[in-house]
Design an enzyme around this catalytic site. Structure first.
Site, PDB file in Angstrom:
ATOM      1  N   SER A   1     148.516  62.034 -18.728  1.00  0.00           N
ATOM      2  CA  SER A   1     147.360  60.962 -19.583  1.00  0.00           C
ATOM      3  C   SER A   1     147.152  59.729 -18.905  1.00  0.00           C
ATOM      4  O   SER A   1     147.520  59.507 -18.038  1.00  0.00           O
ATOM      5  CB  SER A   1     148.253  60.864 -20.869  1.00  0.00           C
ATOM      6  OG  SER A   1     147.475  59.830 -21.820  1.00  0.00           O
TER       7      SER A   1
ATOM      8  N   TYR B   1     155.343  56.146 -25.179  1.00  0.00           N
ATOM      9  CA  TYR B   1     154.576  57.476 -24.871  1.00  0.00           C
ATOM     10  C   TYR B   1     153.962  56.961 -23.382  1.00  0.00           C
ATOM     11  O   TYR B   1     153.887  57.766 -22.412  1.00  0.00           O
ATOM     12  CB  TYR B   1     153.702  57.434 -25.761  1.00  0.00           C
ATOM     13  CG  TYR B   1     152.431  58.347 -25.266  1.00  0.00           C
ATOM     14  CD1 TYR B   1     152.703  59.599 -25.349  1.00  0.00           C
ATOM     15  CD2 TYR B   1     151.139  58.167 -24.854  1.00  0.00           C
ATOM     16  CE1 TYR B   1     151.629  60.728 -24.943  1.00  0.00           C
ATOM     17  CE2 TYR B   1     150.253  59.020 -24.495  1.00  0.00           C
ATOM     18  CZ  TYR B   1     150.409  60.430 -24.633  1.00  0.00           C
ATOM     19  OH  TYR B   1     149.479  61.348 -24.370  1.00  0.00           O
TER      20      TYR B   1
END
Length: 702
Positions: A579, A592
């Site tokens: 990501s 995250y």
């Protein structure tokens, strides 16, 4: 997970002809109907094998007059799945006129070049080399099948006498001859000289039958096969294959050995061309590989040309004692045994080649027989490997039947060579399309049920790879499989529901990939979750869940895949779908972002370890892939909307406008990047990152 075949007693062979349905069909459609019925039963003919034809009166599009037209299965078709456009159509008067061009057996191959000149109605479907075999039998409907029961009789040492005894003059008999124009003339002569015949057996090859109508032809074919089956069953006196020599291992142990062996073996035979594997431990196979006569029968090879073309001159019997199952000893002997097989194949080529023979082909075996375990087959794609195994099962059935009543006779070596290296077969091989860029590769995609996972799988399948898809959501995984089956056939797709944070479940995924396809070449680690909360509201459970799935899960899958890639010694590629958040911190998403950063660093570490083994490890960083994403369907969307002080319905537009290029990022965009890094196009890239985020200056990697 074994690749066993159904071992239940087959249903009696009975006519499936539906008169009411047949009454609605034209003559070409009746041929198609008959062909599909015949091709639906493997006892009648195998995949891609056999031919059907009908001589039909049609209006000539040029003259408007009536003409007799031969409709015959075209080159490369399969009776079970053929459509009307799979048949060649040729003028019978022109086919008959070709007899004046025939210059003898030594030059019969040149007759194939005349077949296009006989085409009716500009049909583009190429006529097969078997066309003369159908054209010159003076019957309206003709079937040419390869039923195991009939070939068992055809492959007996006393084939001619047995044909007369069993069929009492209803079938003629011709000695072995390679299919071609001359054999077509011999079929014509025999069928004309004995007009009461219902068909002809070709020694070592197969069966021709005929009838005045599509239905009668179909039912004669079934009746002849059933008669052969019944006679063999009633007259077999000897134990199959000389009786049992060893006992098979239990089913789970057979599968365990196969899944350990297949990646090692695949690596040894894929140095020049990637191979895919298939495992079969059906009852028929086990009877054969556990028998006293395994070695002498395997050495004889197959008889039917259709069997031989797909299974090579002979199989490779692996030295293994199921009573003392020493896997390390098995592996230790493989290199020398394979070298001996290759040397024997080269010697066979050298003995039999002609001045104009094509160059020697891959000398590795296709069929691998393991006492007490089963059969492996390897080929350039999964379907071909599976079909090769099925053809060898046909050969096993033939040997069982022939040796039960007489003595089995294989194809003579020179005849086998002349078929394998037949210039017409070589021309067919040369016409085959160029392999796709990932042909022969095996990909494992985690998180495969999500939008990105499915898009990646679709892209890899379209480029020729086989894909093992895994996800923790069984229902979504099943839906993904059904969607992907529309892209590629069932041979290319497999699924395993698993939790990648559980070590034993990860091992099960890789074992399943090894048993289904032969190993793994490409790993796409894509399983993911997302969470968003201020640090003071981030619970330990939330933190640990992110670490467990996005770090530990990626580590476990990578470690298991890395081990297999090293065993194969074929290199490999790993791509992490991480990501943008792994490079750029985001407020309110510490769990995250930290996990994604760890993913990226894990990839860098593995790139260092993998490089000496040709294993490349790279990263794709998406951002804001909203459409099709299960992550964005959940709480994450609401949390990110709240963090950015916008309405959740505006989230896609928000991220689009935030990007430098003002464009939405779609799952297919991520798939393109994954494919690039997985393919030979990126063969010199490892430890790299590709951002697919429509532009985010903070995420620039340099």
């Amino acid at each position: 997970m074994t690749a066993t075949m159904d071992t239940k007693s087959p249903a009696p062979m009975t006519s499936l002809w539906d008169d009411a349905h047949a009454a609605t069909l034209s003559e070409p459609e009746l041929l198609l109907y008959r062909s599909n019925l015949l091709g639906s039963d493997m006892r009648i003919t195998n995949f891609g094998g056999g031919n059907t034809s009908a001589k039909i009166t049609m209006t000539d599009p040029l003259t408007g007059e009536q003409a007799e037209v031969l409709w015959v299965k075209g080159s490369g078709g399969d009776l079970g799945s053929i459509k009307l456009d799979g048949f060649s159509t040729l003028y019978m008067d022109k086919l008959n006129a070709l007899k004046g061009r025939y210059r003898g057996l030594a030059l019969e191959d040149e007759m194939v070049a005349y077949l296009p000149h006989c085409t009716f109605n500009l049909n583009p479907r190429a006529a097969s080399i078997d066309t003369p075999l159908h054209a010159y039998i003076a019957r309206k409907h003709v079937d040419h099948m390869h039923p195991d029961a009939v070939i068992a009789i055809a492959a007996c040492a006393n084939s001619k006498a047995l044909t007369q005894k069993i069929f009492e003059g209803e079938l003629g008999w011709l000695p072995w001859q390679r299919p071609g124009y001359d054999l077509g003339l011999k079929l014509e002569a025999l069928s004309q000289s004995q007009p009461r015949l219902k068909g002809i057996i070709l020694e070592g090859h197969g069966l021709f039958t005929w009838g005045d109508t599509a239905k009668s032809c179909y039912e004669v074919t079934l009746a002849i096969i059933k008669r052969a089956e019944d006679w063999l069953a009633a007259n077999t006196k000897q134990p199959a294959f000389g009786g049992a020599k060893v006992s098979p291992l239990p089913s789970e142990e057979r599968a365990a050995l196969a899944q350990r062996l297949m990646p090692l073996l695949r690596g040894k035979i894929s140095q020049d061309e990637y191979k895919l594997g298939h495992f079969d431990d059906s009852a028929n196979v086990l009877d054969f590989v556990c028998s006293n006569d395994l070695l002498p029968l395997a050495a004889l090879g197959t008889s039917c040309p259709d069997h031989f073309l797909r299974t090579k001159i002979r199989p490779f019997v692996i030295d293994f004692d199921p009573a003392n199952p020493d896997f390390d000893k098995l592996v230790a002997g493989l290199d020398d045994a394979l070298a001996a097989y290759r040397a024997d194949y080269i010697a066979y080529y050298t003995r039999c080649k002609h001045d104009n023979s094509p160059a020697v082909r891959d000398a590795n075996p296709i069929i691998y027989l393991i006492p007490g375990v089963g059969m492996l087959s390897f080929a350039k794609d999964k379907a071909t490997a599976r079909i090769a195994g099925e053809f060898y099962v046909n050969a096993i059935n033939v040997m069982r039947g022939a040796n039960g009543v007489d003595t089995y006779v294989g194809l003579p070596e020179q005849e086998a060579f002349d078929i394998e290296y037949w210039l017409l077969e070589e021309a067919k091989l040369q016409r085959m399309p160029k392999p796709k860029s990932l042909a022969g590769r095996i990909a494992l995609v985690t998180g495969g049920a999500g939008g990105i996972g499915q898009a990646v799988a679709r892209q890899l399948l379209q480029e020729g790879a086989c894909v093992m898809l895994t996800d923790i959501d069984g229902g979504a995984l099943e839906e993904a499989e059904q969607a992907l089956l529309k892209v590629a056939g069932r041979d290319s797709i497999a699924t395993v529901r698993a939790n990648i944070t559980a070590e034993h479940e990860v091992e099960a995924i890789l074992n399943a990939a090894a048993l289904r396809f032969g190993g793994v070449d490409l790993l796409v680690s894509n399983a993911g979750i997302a969470s968003s909360a201020p640090v003071e509201d981030t619970t330990l459970a939330m933190w640990e869940r992110n670490q467990s799935i996005l770090v530990t899960g990626y580590f476990l899958v990578s470690r298991a895949a890395f081990r297999i890639m090293k065993q194969q010694q074929l290199g490999g590629s790993m791509v992490y779908v991480a990501s943008k958040n792994g490079l750029v911190a985001s407020g309110g998403a510490s769990a995250y972002c930290t996990a994604k950063a760890a993913e990226i660093h894990l990839a860098r570490c593995l790139a260092l370890e993998g490089a000496p083994h040709g294993i490349r490890v790279n990263v794709v960083n998406p951002d804001a892939v909203i459409r099709g994403s299960r992550i964005w369907d959940g709480k994450w969307k609401e949390e990110r909307a709240a963090s950015n002080k916008i309405d959740s319905d505006d989230i896609e537009e928000f991220y689009r406008q935030r990007s430098m290029l003002k464009r939405s990022v779609l799952p297919e965009d991520i798939a393109e990047a994954v494919y690039f890094l997985s393919s030979e196009k990126a063969a010199k890239s490892t430890g790299n990152i590709i951002n697919v985020d429509a532009g985010n200056a903070a995420a620039f990697t340099r």
